[in-house]
Design an enzyme around this catalytic site. Sequence first.
Site, short mmCIF file in Angstrom:
data_model
loop_
_atom_site.label_atom_id
_atom_site.label_comp_id
_atom_site.label_asym_id
_atom_site.label_seq_id
_atom_site.Cartn_x
_atom_site.Cartn_y
_atom_site.Cartn_z
N VAL A 180 0.83 -1.21 0.00
CA VAL A 180 0.00 0.00 0.00
C VAL A 180 0.86 1.26 0.00
CG1 VAL A 180 -1.72 1.32 1.29
CG2 VAL A 180 -1.92 -1.16 1.12
N LYS B 143 -4.18 -14.73 -7.02
CA LYS B 143 -4.93 -14.26 -8.19
C LYS B 143 -3.91 -13.89 -9.25
CE LYS B 143 -6.16 -9.76 -8.15
NZ LYS B 143 -6.89 -8.54 -7.79
N ASN C 130 -14.70 -5.16 2.11
CA ASN C 130 -13.99 -6.40 1.82
C ASN C 130 -14.78 -7.63 2.25
OD1 ASN C 130 -11.87 -5.12 0.61
ND2 ASN C 130 -10.40 -5.44 2.25
N ARG D 122 -6.68 -2.98 -5.57
CA ARG D 122 -6.68 -4.40 -5.90
C ARG D 122 -5.31 -4.77 -6.46
NH1 ARG D 122 -11.16 -4.46 -10.29
NH2 ARG D 122 -10.00 -2.55 -10.75
N GLU D 123 -4.70 -5.78 -5.88
CA GLU D 123 -3.42 -6.23 -6.42
C GLU D 123 -3.61 -6.67 -7.86
OE1 GLU D 123 -0.87 -8.71 -4.09
OE2 GLU D 123 -1.77 -8.03 -2.21
N LYS E 141 15.50 -3.22 1.31
CA LYS E 141 14.41 -2.77 0.43
C LYS E 141 14.64 -1.34 -0.04
CE LYS E 141 10.09 -3.58 1.66
NZ LYS E 141 8.80 -3.43 2.39
N CYS F 62 -5.76 -9.27 2.23
CA CYS F 62 -6.85 -8.44 2.75
C CYS F 62 -8.10 -9.22 3.13
CB CYS F 62 -7.21 -7.36 1.73
SG CYS F 62 -5.91 -6.13 1.48
N GLU G 268 -7.58 2.30 2.16
CA GLU G 268 -7.25 2.07 0.74
C GLU G 268 -8.13 0.96 0.17
OE1 GLU G 268 -5.71 -0.76 -0.54
OE2 GLU G 268 -5.51 -1.82 1.36
N PHE G 269 -8.36 1.05 -1.13
CA PHE G 269 -9.20 0.05 -1.82
C PHE G 269 -8.50 -0.45 -3.08
CE2 PHE G 269 -11.99 3.00 0.45
CZ PHE G 269 -12.70 2.12 1.25
#
Length: 448
Positions: A11, A321, A208, A151-152, A35, A260, A148-149
């Site tokens: 995110v 997914k 969700n 989608r991966e 990272k 999520c 937050e909304f």
Amino acid sequence: MNITFIGSGYVGLVSGIIMGYLGHNVTCLDNDEVKISKLNKQILPIYEAKLDEYLKQALEANRLKFTNIYNNELQNAEAIFITVGTPSKESGEADLKYVYDAIDKVSEHINKDCLIVIKSTVPPDSCSNIIAYLKSKGFSFNVASNPEFLREGSAVEDFLYPDRIVVGVNNKESEEILRKIYAPLIEQGAKFVVTDLVTSELIKYASNSFLATKIAFINEMADLCEKIGGNIEDLSKGVGLDQRIGQNFLNAGPGFGGSCFPKDILALNNLVENHHIDCKILKAVIKSNKQRPSNMVDKIATLLDGDLKGKNIAVLGLTYKAGTDDVRASPAIEIVKILLNKDVYVKAFDPIGLENAKKNLEHKNLLYLDSVAEACKSVDIIVIATEWLEFKELNWQGIYDLVKFPIVIDLRNIIDNEAMKKIGFRYYAVGSKLDVIPAKAGIHYKAR
């Protein structure tokens, strides 16, 4: 505006990069030195379509930087977004230790007018509790909620063209800062929903959990279609074309996963139980989804005469997914685990998620392979576990020549049934009747 994101996970990284692209001066801060070093070299730790392009543009415009150091440079920030993880405790409750750790660190450095924005998924009342916590330590910062909304797999598009932007505030000053931050998106028509802190926090959990419920429901309708001869694809279309329902999240499959849905529905269920509400729907969805991978393995076993021991099975797809390298709570990984526990030899392939899968699961009977062809060679059955487009577009005639038995079970319903049958495959999709022909009936197979 000068904005800092604390936490450069999925995110924080997507949000920070796109905010920089939109014209803000952004700092992404993370404790992970490795990272941060890679990000400064334009090496992304996650796979997300087009994100590398926006990273390059934001860096070239000098509107984005990465650091692992909390220092007085934070005094320049007009808003601090907390985007750290909130993993589930054993009880299902969200663990906010990383949120409070971030709050402790930034509160020592930021200026008194800086707005703290909680973007991490947190239970209702978390922002109010954070305000009280800060006051107990002598701080009086404004705190807002901004779930937050994303989608991966489509996060960049989701951020740039959101269905809505939700903010929870308790004063006008906080609202105005957030309006200014999101001005580029509001000006192009994004709906800006302003509410109180608690409602904003609850919107994320409710959204969700509702989507998870749609998935669990269509999966159970697929089971019914399988028994009575219905067509789950037509059913999904016929139901989803009703504008009150919509077609999204009505694709039958092996269950929902990712970082999520499983976590958030558990947290919401924990919340309602703590308030002595018996929410039967949430419990049913959790139970249904937990059983789903086992149900898929049962279907695989049925196609192999009920005997899985010693079988060689190709599993195509390991991420939860398509469009992401994320294997967290992936139904595909759960299916592989169950197969391995039944003494199956698994040959697995994923176009993006192999490295993450290797970190997640190792077993003497599990081989990770670099191509579909390698994974399918001499197997008893092929399992399509993730809906990657490349599986749909495979040269299935070539795969037919490699397998021991030409059986495909498509847990994502992405392959054309008739085309597979013409090649010579026995093909089964989720929701289709399992017309079992014993494997020993050699006329139906070309043993390799």
